[in-house]
Design a protein around this motif. Structure first.
Motif, PDB file in Angstrom:
ATOM      1  N   ASP A 135       7.610  -2.924   8.397  1.00  0.00           N
ATOM      2  CA  ASP A 135       8.128  -3.712   9.511  1.00  0.00           C
ATOM      3  C   ASP A 135       8.413  -2.382  10.457  1.00  0.00           C
ATOM      4  OD1 ASP A 135       9.440  -5.348  10.898  1.00  0.00           O
ATOM      5  OD2 ASP A 135      11.479  -5.079  10.320  1.00  0.00           O
ATOM      6  N   GLY A 136       7.430  -2.706  11.554  1.00  0.00           N
ATOM      7  CA  GLY A 136       7.360  -1.589  12.500  1.00  0.00           C
ATOM      8  C   GLY A 136       7.107  -0.272  11.841  1.00  0.00           C
ATOM      9  N   GLN A 137       7.855   0.662  11.991  1.00  0.00           N
ATOM     10  CA  GLN A 137       7.770   2.096  11.427  1.00  0.00           C
ATOM     11  C   GLN A 137       8.524   2.070  10.165  1.00  0.00           C
ATOM     12  OE1 GLN A 137       5.667   4.031  12.565  1.00  0.00           O
ATOM     13  NE2 GLN A 137       5.112   2.777  14.096  1.00  0.00           N
ATOM     14  N   GLN A 138       9.259   1.141   9.363  1.00  0.00           N
ATOM     15  CA  GLN A 138       9.719   1.252   8.243  1.00  0.00           C
ATOM     16  C   GLN A 138       9.367   0.336   7.015  1.00  0.00           C
ATOM     17  OE1 GLN A 138      13.407  -0.298  10.230  1.00  0.00           O
ATOM     18  NE2 GLN A 138      14.458   1.736  10.175  1.00  0.00           N
ATOM     19  N   LEU A 139       9.450   1.162   6.174  1.00  0.00           N
ATOM     20  CA  LEU A 139       9.217   0.440   4.789  1.00  0.00           C
ATOM     21  C   LEU A 139      10.442  -0.467   4.072  1.00  0.00           C
ATOM     22  CD1 LEU A 139       7.152   0.288   2.492  1.00  0.00           C
ATOM     23  CD2 LEU A 139       8.464   2.299   1.244  1.00  0.00           C
ATOM     24  N   VAL A 140      10.044  -1.620   3.717  1.00  0.00           N
ATOM     25  CA  VAL A 140      10.990  -2.481   3.299  1.00  0.00           C
ATOM     26  C   VAL A 140      10.952  -2.692   2.010  1.00  0.00           C
ATOM     27  CG1 VAL A 140      12.262  -4.521   3.561  1.00  0.00           C
ATOM     28  CG2 VAL A 140      11.439  -3.400   5.571  1.00  0.00           C
ATOM     29  N   LEU A 141      11.812  -2.816   0.964  1.00  0.00           N
ATOM     30  CA  LEU A 141      11.314  -3.472  -0.312  1.00  0.00           C
ATOM     31  C   LEU A 141      12.695  -4.831  -0.438  1.00  0.00           C
ATOM     32  CD1 LEU A 141      10.278  -0.787  -1.019  1.00  0.00           C
ATOM     33  CD2 LEU A 141      10.985  -0.874  -3.240  1.00  0.00           C
ATOM     34  N   LEU A 142      12.291  -5.833  -0.921  1.00  0.00           N
ATOM     35  CA  LEU A 142      13.028  -6.916  -1.073  1.00  0.00           C
ATOM     36  C   LEU A 142      13.321  -7.363  -2.340  1.00  0.00           C
ATOM     37  CD1 LEU A 142      11.694  -9.705   1.564  1.00  0.00           C
ATOM     38  CD2 LEU A 142      13.521  -7.711   1.739  1.00  0.00           C
ATOM     39  N   GLY A 143      14.605  -7.799  -2.826  1.00  0.00           N
ATOM     40  CA  GLY A 143      14.830  -8.018  -4.275  1.00  0.00           C
ATOM     41  C   GLY A 143      14.373  -9.445  -4.550  1.00  0.00           C
ATOM     42  N   THR A 144      14.754  -9.829  -5.719  1.00  0.00           N
ATOM     43  CA  THR A 144      14.572 -11.077  -6.239  1.00  0.00           C
ATOM     44  C   THR A 144      15.380 -12.205  -5.473  1.00  0.00           C
ATOM     45  OG1 THR A 144      16.011 -10.545  -8.110  1.00  0.00           O
ATOM     46  CG2 THR A 144      13.619 -10.085  -8.473  1.00  0.00           C
ATOM     47  N   ASP A 145      16.690 -11.895  -5.057  1.00  0.00           N
ATOM     48  CA  ASP A 145      17.412 -12.746  -4.306  1.00  0.00           C
ATOM     49  C   ASP A 145      16.992 -12.687  -2.756  1.00  0.00           C
ATOM     50  OD1 ASP A 145      18.243 -10.398  -3.520  1.00  0.00           O
ATOM     51  OD2 ASP A 145      20.303 -10.839  -3.934  1.00  0.00           O
ATOM     52  N   SER A 146      15.914 -11.840  -2.245  1.00  0.00           N
ATOM     53  CA  SER A 146      15.413 -11.790  -0.918  1.00  0.00           C
ATOM     54  C   SER A 146      15.835 -10.821  -0.180  1.00  0.00           C
ATOM     55  CB  SER A 146      15.118 -13.284  -0.165  1.00  0.00           C
ATOM     56  OG  SER A 146      16.438 -13.639   0.562  1.00  0.00           O
ATOM     57  N   ALA A 147      17.070 -10.175  -0.642  1.00  0.00           N
ATOM     58  CA  ALA A 147      17.815  -9.109   0.077  1.00  0.00           C
ATOM     59  C   ALA A 147      17.050  -7.751   0.315  1.00  0.00           C
ATOM     60  CB  ALA A 147      19.269  -9.086  -0.732  1.00  0.00           C
ATOM     61  N   GLU A 148      17.406  -7.124   1.059  1.00  0.00           N
ATOM     62  CA  GLU A 148      16.633  -5.902   1.290  1.00  0.00           C
ATOM     63  C   GLU A 148      17.308  -4.763   0.504  1.00  0.00           C
ATOM     64  OE1 GLU A 148      16.737  -4.634   5.352  1.00  0.00           O
ATOM     65  OE2 GLU A 148      15.128  -6.427   6.150  1.00  0.00           O
ATOM     66  N   LEU A 149      16.410  -4.365  -0.536  1.00  0.00           N
ATOM     67  CA  LEU A 149      16.935  -3.026  -1.491  1.00  0.00           C
ATOM     68  C   LEU A 149      16.931  -1.951  -0.564  1.00  0.00           C
ATOM     69  CD1 LEU A 149      14.744  -4.044  -4.554  1.00  0.00           C
ATOM     70  CD2 LEU A 149      17.288  -4.703  -4.207  1.00  0.00           C
ATOM     71  N   LEU A 150      15.819  -1.863   0.283  1.00  0.00           N
ATOM     72  CA  LEU A 150      15.508  -0.420   0.823  1.00  0.00           C
ATOM     73  C   LEU A 150      14.942  -0.836   2.231  1.00  0.00           C
ATOM     74  CD1 LEU A 150      15.365   2.641   0.613  1.00  0.00           C
ATOM     75  CD2 LEU A 150      12.745   2.218  -0.118  1.00  0.00           C
ATOM     76  N   ARG A 151      15.311  -0.093   3.285  1.00  0.00           N
ATOM     77  CA  ARG A 151      14.668  -0.074   4.708  1.00  0.00           C
ATOM     78  C   ARG A 151      14.555   1.326   5.156  1.00  0.00           C
ATOM     79  NH1 ARG A 151      13.214  -3.339   9.177  1.00  0.00           N
ATOM     80  NH2 ARG A 151      13.612  -5.184   8.023  1.00  0.00           N
ATOM     81  N   GLY A 152      13.454   1.857   5.406  1.00  0.00           N
ATOM     82  CA  GLY A 152      13.585   3.122   6.231  1.00  0.00           C
ATOM     83  C   GLY A 152      12.278   3.775   6.683  1.00  0.00           C
ATOM     84  N   GLY A 153      12.468   4.872   7.442  1.00  0.00           N
ATOM     85  CA  GLY A 153      11.094   5.345   8.075  1.00  0.00           C
ATOM     86  C   GLY A 153      10.349   5.798   6.679  1.00  0.00           C
ATOM     87  N   HIS A 154       9.032   6.054   6.775  1.00  0.00           N
ATOM     88  CA  HIS A 154       8.337   6.500   5.742  1.00  0.00           C
ATOM     89  C   HIS A 154       7.541   7.521   6.107  1.00  0.00           C
ATOM     90  CE1 HIS A 154       4.770   4.343   7.232  1.00  0.00           C
ATOM     91  NE2 HIS A 154       5.487   3.300   7.493  1.00  0.00           N
ATOM     92  N   ALA A 155       7.406   8.691   5.060  1.00  0.00           N
ATOM     93  CA  ALA A 155       6.521   9.915   5.446  1.00  0.00           C
ATOM     94  C   ALA A 155       5.101   9.543   5.632  1.00  0.00           C
ATOM     95  CB  ALA A 155       7.011  10.958   4.667  1.00  0.00           C
ATOM     96  N   PRO A 156       4.507   9.052   4.510  1.00  0.00           N
ATOM     97  CA  PRO A 156       3.080   8.975   4.233  1.00  0.00           C
ATOM     98  C   PRO A 156       2.593   7.878   5.362  1.00  0.00           C
ATOM     99  CG  PRO A 156       4.239   7.681   2.507  1.00  0.00           C
ATOM    100  CD  PRO A 156       5.344   8.529   3.263  1.00  0.00           C
ATOM    101  N   ARG A 157       1.478   7.890   5.719  1.00  0.00           N
ATOM    102  CA  ARG A 157       0.642   6.969   6.421  1.00  0.00           C
ATOM    103  C   ARG A 157       0.795   5.601   5.849  1.00  0.00           C
ATOM    104  NH1 ARG A 157      -3.036  11.389   7.008  1.00  0.00           N
ATOM    105  NH2 ARG A 157      -2.620  12.216   8.988  1.00  0.00           N
ATOM    106  N   ALA A 158       0.591   4.386   6.745  1.00  0.00           N
ATOM    107  CA  ALA A 158       1.101   3.038   6.244  1.00  0.00           C
ATOM    108  C   ALA A 158      -0.270   2.698   5.368  1.00  0.00           C
ATOM    109  CB  ALA A 158       1.054   2.053   7.415  1.00  0.00           C
TER     110      ALA A 158
END
Length: 244
Positions: A134-157
């Motif tokens: 999402d933009g410049q951030q990596l997002v992981l969603l859980g099985t309940d659709s909540a965000e487990l993780l959101r943050g800027g990522h070092a490697p290329r998309a």
């Protein structure tokens, strides 16, 4: 001495075929730019700064004139050396701040581990329902659709997407629930008082540039049944999706 992660190569990009582990971090070019380019730029700026200040001091409308004229008067060799040293230190500090802000990733078929600064987190593959950028951030969603993780990522998309797909994670081209978000308006109907209070506190944390506090408050929203995200200076919310 370089950080232990650098010497062990954990910030490189590659796959260990024997262990089925993919380590993703800063590409070598980006790492070189951060660790060498920024300090070199700071050194060069320190060398040029007195000359730039003397040139700028001729302007009839100049803010902070006294400070600019002071810097422009640093023409002795030892003074120039001090300014260059300050620029070098500033470049080094900025490079390590940039490294600390971006996440590095380690993936297997059963788990994804992330590291950002001194914070390490791990998520089981079975707990992840979607992965996207999402933009410049990596997002992981859980099985309940909540965000487990959101943050800027070092490697290329492209490297991130390829790695997650290779390990069988549900990669998405965008947020599958993007259409469900609403911009937060204080005291507007549709949200319980607890969420309004949480979002108000989170707005204050964002204004104070307290990124970790803002992330923790976003995680607390999950317990209330909501997901929070930012767009510019605005906060957006949506309800969790049952059975995601």
């Amino acid at each position: 001495m370089l950080d232990e992660r650098f010497r062990k190569g954990r910030l490189s990009t590659g796959t260990d075929a024997r262990g089925g582990t993919t380590a993703l971090g800063h590409p070598r070019g980006d790492l070189l730019l951060l660790l060498v380019g920024l300090p070199a730029a700071g050194l060069a700026l320190g060398l040029a700064l007195p000359r730039l200040a003397r040139w700028a001091s001729g302007s009839p409308v100049l803010p902070w004139r006294q400070a600019v004229e002071f810097v422009g008067g640093l023409d002795a060799l030892w003074q120039t050396g001090i300014v260059m040293a300050v620029g070098l230190v500033a470049g080094v500090v900025l490079s390590f701040m940039a490294l600390a802000e971006d996440m590095t990733l380690e993936l297997t078929d059963t788990e994804v581990r992330t590291e950002r600064g001194d914070e390490t987190r791990a998520f089981a593959r079975t707990d992840v329902s979607a992965v996207f950028i999402d933009g410049q951030q990596l997002v992981l969603l859980g099985t309940d659709s909540a965000e487990l993780l959101r943050g800027g990522h070092a490697p290329r998309a492209a490297d991130v997407a390829a790695a997650f797909r290779a390990h069988g994670y549900p990669w998405r081209d965008g947020d599958p629930y993007a259409a469900l978000f609403h911009r937060w308006i204080p005291e507007a109907p549709g949200l319980p008082a607890e969420m309004h209070a949480l979002l108000a506190a989170r707005k204050g944390a964002l204004k104070r540039d307290k990124g970790r506090d803002a992330r923790e408050l976003a995680e607390l929203a999950r317990g209330l049944g909501y997901v929070v995200r930012d767009e510019g200076k605005d906060q957006y919310w949506r309800a969790l999706v049952t059975g995601a």
